[in-house]
Design a protein around this motif. Structure first.
Motif, short mmCIF file in Angstrom:
data_model
loop_
_atom_site.label_atom_id
_atom_site.label_comp_id
_atom_site.label_asym_id
_atom_site.label_seq_id
_atom_site.Cartn_x
_atom_site.Cartn_y
_atom_site.Cartn_z
N ALA A 13 0.84 -1.19 0.00
CA ALA A 13 0.00 0.00 0.00
C ALA A 13 0.88 1.25 0.00
N PRO A 14 0.41 2.33 -0.62
CA PRO A 14 1.20 3.57 -0.67
C PRO A 14 1.26 4.24 0.71
N VAL A 15 2.23 3.83 1.49
CA VAL A 15 2.29 4.22 2.90
C VAL A 15 2.43 5.73 3.06
N ARG A 16 3.32 6.34 2.30
CA ARG A 16 3.55 7.77 2.47
C ARG A 16 2.32 8.58 2.06
N LEU A 17 1.63 8.17 1.01
CA LEU A 17 0.42 8.87 0.59
C LEU A 17 -0.66 8.76 1.67
N LEU A 18 -0.83 7.56 2.21
CA LEU A 18 -1.84 7.36 3.25
C LEU A 18 -1.51 8.18 4.50
N ARG A 19 -0.27 8.16 4.91
CA ARG A 19 0.12 8.91 6.10
C ARG A 19 -0.05 10.41 5.91
N SER A 20 0.27 10.90 4.71
CA SER A 20 0.12 12.33 4.47
C SER A 20 -1.34 12.75 4.47
N ALA A 21 -2.24 11.81 4.19
CA ALA A 21 -3.67 12.10 4.23
C ALA A 21 -4.23 12.01 5.65
N GLY A 22 -3.43 11.53 6.59
CA GLY A 22 -3.89 11.42 7.97
C GLY A 22 -4.40 10.04 8.34
N VAL A 23 -4.19 9.05 7.48
CA VAL A 23 -4.60 7.69 7.78
C VAL A 23 -3.61 7.07 8.75
N ARG A 24 -4.12 6.41 9.79
CA ARG A 24 -3.22 5.65 10.67
C ARG A 24 -2.80 4.39 9.93
#
Length: 431
Positions: free
Chosen positions: A291-302
């Protein structure tokens, strides 16, 4: 450094089971350990808690003392996505295998126990495992994993997720009944694979309804490659926030950037946690991506990270090692070492509903000591490990690397070999 004085945060208070398990555990002092911030400390454990933290050499021992000079002391990892019921079955699928893996309860329990111990040896003191229920096997796999949980009590915490195949239509009626039975038996969470049901939305609705009915968390297995389906799932799951987890969501990495970004925003708004699997997927049809970890984290997803398959047909070489998952996140996903390790420790524990762990007084004594001086070095060469669960050492892995000396005894070739570790740490444990 001022000593960390004893305290007991309300959100970390042990339950009666923890207290009963560790009431007679003698105080243990971990001396000379290095923390991730570079400090050298003594840590005194009492029962299932960290009682005190002080500068190296400052704490007295009322019980055993373990010399951890040369080790980095970290919060223990948690395994956020395992498959214990199918673990260690890869050798039964090849052309030279003796036959298919046995699905008898005692054989599933044996494999599940061995898999959990392997992962405990890597450092994971808590493990969430997805277990198939329904069809021909019924509840047998869940019964076996629950027996593993009982057998390993005091060594590791095993948290099974009940995973039915179908939940909608006439064919799904049995699955619905079995999922409810699984929760009553002791499943820690309800889950499943909505992508495989003819009605993925109806499947998700059924899982969320049962979760709300029994007050338990949800952990759904999805590739995440259908943005419309993800949007509907996020909209439905928002009512149970923050108790919904998705994984491995590798399909998000193959969506156009704007579509993946929009999906990440929807997941964040719904309070959904995503568990990625850097070491490989856990279903044969999945694409071998993360999964695109950096994209998810930048969106605020845990975002947490799990291991997925452990030497089954989906990943015959799966290691089930959380530190390898962190290494891959640092080396391939571009995360800093501290961020990568947090995905298998702090956020993984949060995804499992477990209390936070810090190397401070009052927090749970769930710790991992790894030979090394810095976190980046530990993720690179994490060989020797000492695992602490509920205040006591439950696993130890020792590794010594030796090199042939050019002046060594010609007969044996072993004379004068240097040991692993730097010369200034020779007085510490050679583990």
């Amino acid at each position: 450094m001022p000593d960390s004085q004893p305290r007991r945060p309300d959100d970390n208070a042990p339950d009666s089971a923890d207290a009963a398990t560790t009431a007679d555990t003698p105080a243990l002092v971990l001396s000379g350990a290095r923390l991730a911030d570079g400090r050298a400390v003594d840590v005194r454990l009492s029962g299932s808690r960290i009682e005190a933290v002080g500068t190296a050499g400052s704490l007295t021992a009322r019980g055993p003392r373990i010399d951890l000079r040369g080790y980095l002391l970290l919060p223990a990892p948690a395994e956020a996505h395992a498959h214990s019921d199918t673990a260690l079955t890869a050798d039964s699928a090849g052309p030279d295998s003796p036959g298919p893996a046995s699905h008898h309860a005692e054989d599933i329990q044996r494999r599940a126990t061995e898999a959990a111990l392997l992962q405990l040896g890597h450092g994971a003191t808590a493990l969430r495992t997805h277990v198939r229920v329904g069809d021909v096997q019924g509840l047998v796999p869940l019964e076996a994993v629950l027996q593993t949980r009982r057998a390993l009590r005091g060594l590791a915490e095993v948290m099974p997720v009940a995973v039915p195949r179908l939940l909608t239509g006439i064919a799904g009626a049995d699955g619905l009944a079995m999922l409810r039975d699984a929760v009553k038996m002791g499943a820690a969470a309800v889950g499943g694979r909505p992508d495989l049901d003819p009605d993925p939305t109806g499947y998700t609705e059924a899982v969320l309804e049962i979760a709300a009915e029994h007050g338990c968390p949800v952990d759904l297995h999805t590739d995440g490659d259908d943005p419309g389906r993800l949007a509907r799932l996020a909209a439905m799951a928002a009512s149970l926030r923050p108790g919904v987890t998705l994984g491995p969501c590798a399909g998000l990495a193959h969506l156009p950037l704007d579509t993946a970004t929009r999906a990440a925003d929807q997941l964040a708004a719904a309070g959904i946690t995503v568990v990625c699997l850097p070491q490989g997927g856990c279903a044969g049809a999945e694409r071998r991506t993360t999964a695109p970890v950096r994209l998810l984290r930048s969106a605020g997803v845990r975002v947490a990270a799990g291991s997925g398959a452990l030497r089954d047909t989906a990943n015959p070489v799966g290691r089930g090692d959380p530190l390898e998952a962190a290494y891959l996140l640092a080396s391939q996903a571009g995360l800093r070492a501290e961020q990568a390790y947090a995905l298998v420790s702090t956020t993984a524990r949060a995804a499992l509903g477990l209390p936070d762990v810090r190397v401070e007084a009052g927090f749970p004594a769930e710790l991992l000591a790894v030979r090394g001086e810095r976190l980046s070095a530990v993720l690179s060469l994490a060989y020797s490990r000492i695992v602490i669960h509920r205040g006591r050492i439950v696993a130890r892995t020792s590794a010594v690397r030796e090199y042939c000396d050019s002046d060594s005894d010609a007969t044996t070739g072993l004379g004068g070999l240097p040991r692993q570790g730097r010369p200034d740490s020779a007085s510490g444990p050679r583990n």
